[in-house]
Design an enzyme around this catalytic site. Sequence first.
Site, short mmCIF file in Angstrom:
data_model
loop_
_atom_site.label_atom_id
_atom_site.label_comp_id
_atom_site.label_asym_id
_atom_site.label_seq_id
_atom_site.Cartn_x
_atom_site.Cartn_y
_atom_site.Cartn_z
N GLU A 148 0.80 -1.22 0.00
CA GLU A 148 0.00 0.00 0.00
C GLU A 148 0.84 1.28 0.00
O GLU A 148 0.46 2.28 -0.61
CB GLU A 148 -0.96 0.01 1.20
CG GLU A 148 -2.14 -0.95 1.08
CD GLU A 148 -1.79 -2.41 1.30
OE1 GLU A 148 -0.65 -2.68 1.73
OE2 GLU A 148 -2.64 -3.28 1.04
N GLN A 199 -7.22 -1.70 -1.55
CA GLN A 199 -8.29 -2.69 -1.71
C GLN A 199 -9.46 -2.49 -0.73
O GLN A 199 -10.61 -2.55 -1.12
CB GLN A 199 -7.70 -4.08 -1.58
CG GLN A 199 -8.62 -5.14 -2.12
CD GLN A 199 -7.84 -6.41 -2.46
OE1 GLN A 199 -7.43 -7.14 -1.57
NE2 GLN A 199 -7.64 -6.66 -3.73
N ASP A 203 -9.90 -0.47 5.47
CA ASP A 203 -9.09 -0.83 6.65
C ASP A 203 -7.60 -0.79 6.34
O ASP A 203 -6.79 -0.55 7.23
CB ASP A 203 -9.45 -2.24 7.12
CG ASP A 203 -10.92 -2.37 7.44
OD1 ASP A 203 -11.27 -2.49 8.61
OD2 ASP A 203 -11.73 -2.32 6.49
N TYR A 204 -7.23 -1.05 5.10
CA TYR A 204 -5.80 -1.13 4.75
C TYR A 204 -5.23 0.20 4.30
O TYR A 204 -4.04 0.30 3.98
CB TYR A 204 -5.56 -2.24 3.71
CG TYR A 204 -6.17 -3.53 4.21
CD1 TYR A 204 -5.91 -3.93 5.52
CD2 TYR A 204 -7.04 -4.27 3.44
CE1 TYR A 204 -6.51 -5.07 6.05
CE2 TYR A 204 -7.63 -5.42 3.95
CZ TYR A 204 -7.37 -5.81 5.26
OH TYR A 204 -7.96 -6.92 5.78
N HIS A 213 -12.03 -5.89 8.38
CA HIS A 213 -12.72 -5.75 7.10
C HIS A 213 -13.98 -4.90 7.19
O HIS A 213 -14.75 -4.87 6.25
CB HIS A 213 -13.11 -7.12 6.53
CG HIS A 213 -11.95 -7.89 6.01
ND1 HIS A 213 -11.21 -8.73 6.80
CD2 HIS A 213 -11.38 -7.94 4.79
CE1 HIS A 213 -10.24 -9.28 6.09
NE2 HIS A 213 -10.32 -8.82 4.86
#
Length: 802
Positions: free
Chosen positions: A524, A546, A549-550, A591
Amino acid sequence: MGKSKTQSMTISEFKTAVLNDYVLAYRSRQASLLGRKEVLTGKAKFGIFGDGKELPQIAWAKVFQKGDFRSGYYRDQTFMMAIGEHTVQEFFAQLYAHTDVTAEPASAGRMMNGHFGTRLLNEDGTWKKLKDLYNSSADISPTAGQMLRLVGLALASKYYRENVELIGENDFSDNGNEVAWGSIGNASTSEGHFFEALNAAGVMQIPMVISVWDDNYGISVPSRYQTTKENISEILKGFQRDDKGNGYEIFTARGWDYAELCRVYEQAGKIAREHHVPVLIHVTELTQPQGHSTSGSHERYKTKERLAWEQEYDCMNQFRKWIIGEGLATEEELAGIESEAKKYVNDSKKAAWDSYVQPIKAEIAETVVLLTNLANHSVHGSAIESIAQELNTLTEPIRKDIAVAISKALLITADEDSPARQSMIEFKAEFELTNAERYNSYLFSHSSLNAMSVEHVQPVYSDESKLVDGREIMQAYFDTLLDKDPRVFAFGEDVGKIGDVNQGFAGLQDKYSEKRVFDTGIRELTIIGQGLGAAMRGLRPIAEIQYLDYLLYGLQPLSDDLATLQYRSKGGQKAPLIVRTRGHRLEGIWHSGSPMGMIIHALRGMHVLVPRNMTQAAGMYTTMMKSDEPALIVECLNGYRLKERLPDNLGEYTVPLGKPEVLVEGTDCTIVSYGSTLRVIEDALKHLSQLRISCELIDVQTLLPFDVNHACVQSLKKTNKLIVIDEDVPGGASSYIMQQILEVQGGYQYLDAKPITITAKAHRPAYGTDGDYFSKPNAEEIAIAVANLMHEYDPASFTKLL
Ligand SMILES: Cc1ncc(C[n+]2csc(CCOP(=O)(O)OP(=O)(O)O)c2C)c(N)n1
Ligand SMILES: [Mg+2]
């Protein structure tokens, strides 16, 4: 010196070139030495210098070409001077924090010294013809942060080369022949950023040359605590390219060896430029003659032997010896050059100081006149006189002194009213405006392409407009976009082959090629970095994270780099990157987060858009694509399969930023929310209407900017009750919304009941449908909370539910 170049030079040309290099390096060294003194005597606040690293930077500058980009760190003053983009006077102007952009072009005094950058934009915010310029992206302080942007700067060359027919003649690239050059300290290679960037560039095979300035230390911590085997090029040997496939060309060169450095840099530039192969140059045996920065002395942590070695192998010392040894100049000639260089640096320093201090002195003179006048018309005359006198006698005045003096005088005379005081008040207002321009402007673009100025175009529907899945709207939108604009490309984890995990790009790689829609590794930080750097070179990347959360993994470059870019360069640079992600609801602890508070607090300087459905999302992308600013767009993860009508003018209609929409009109209370939570609230409204409670539901649509025309308070004037609902933690984005409505919009005046927030729990959401139900705000909980609020307000008309 590189053979190919020197072979074509006469001896006298060679001698001149070497001595010019010596002059430049010597001036840079003098600037470092005097710079430190300026800090120690109090004229500057902090200093970090490039002494000890002069020689490799001279070698690097020789092969840096127009159109190339630098992404480096605070040691690169000699390089910047050598390419003619940082004069010695500008060096001192930055040290003093000169706020005039003509005196300090990198940042107009906003960045501390040693933070370089060239002006990529014209004054009106439009791009300059970058392929004709020597370019440096604006530095940031976080160690290794520059590596991420570097990947994007290099990737842009590859994109321009691979899509040359599509893009054609342009101002940014000559067939992708430009190299992106990075620099990093040895200790900063310990950061994950370095390794991630290294790997990404190796995978993508992009023209990127990384120089590691190895002085064996990171402040006080030596290499044995930083690097396995204490040797970065040694441990990176597995990256070395061979006939089996992609990889790096890796060089080492001793930082005091002029001839070796020139040879290595020439080869490195050639390989990267011609073959688009990434290169790493490990420059060893460098020194720090004055220690790390002005904050401490290196005698505290370096041994006597090390200090003696540093003196002996100081690259200026070795360069001098080499010049004499090669018979290129005599001791006396060099002494002559040195004393001239010293004078040059001294004069530049003085000019920088005069130009910095004169405007401040003029402002002081003006203030003193006003203060004296006020003293003459006040019972507190003598106190004000002494404020004026104190201000007038400062030897190194700053603007804070003026501001403090004005406020003190106004506070002392709080109960007086005179034309003299009135003049003072007016002067204060004017001074604040000027200072706002100096210190607070350019958080966003000032150009005519800023996102707030994009024209609002409504979506158009006809009888033929089909009802489709939300994801099909996104797919059709991206298709239109890729078709229309060759500068647009999209990438991220699973974006290429399968067209992202929710199929927004389904089939588009086949249609537009792998060059424009492609997969990346799971990385990321560099997904953001490669978008950022490419956007800085005139492209329009869509970088996908994606899941929401990330985003946390990619937050550092967004916050430190992208969000500060316009501000820290005072409108000199921009990177109109769009970051796409999706979230709020899926399953489980990692998620289904909705950390919007964290995001909007970290990303001031970006736009943060939270579309409730895909129609709104597509309109927001169009708005951003028509602008020159960066944005994060958070799509609703549970919206891709919901049915929406496909507008006929996809790619043309826009969604204006900062303009909420009233989704449901009502009279009893105002509910403010955004994103997927709106659908939960709509369910709650069904319960509430049975209880004859009429709610007005507002979708704010964008969190940054927030409701620029104060629509929320208009609703509050009618209902006098405010409920803010989201899926963030308690006190997260909901508190920000509350502050905006109650404080900024003055909503507190219209409240007839306690304002409330309904949010997710403080912990991450538990897994499964029940986990979600009991962790996030649900329709029943919302209905009950609103009903209870109404009962508290008017018990006679509204029953208490529970
Ligand atoms: C993320 C981050 N952590 C810590 C710091 C504080 N810091 C500034 S410079 C530095 C040492 C860097 O050493 P090196 O990379 O070897 O560069 P050098 O100064 O030796 O040229 C540290 C720890 C920082 N700026 N950023
Ligand atoms: Mg170091």
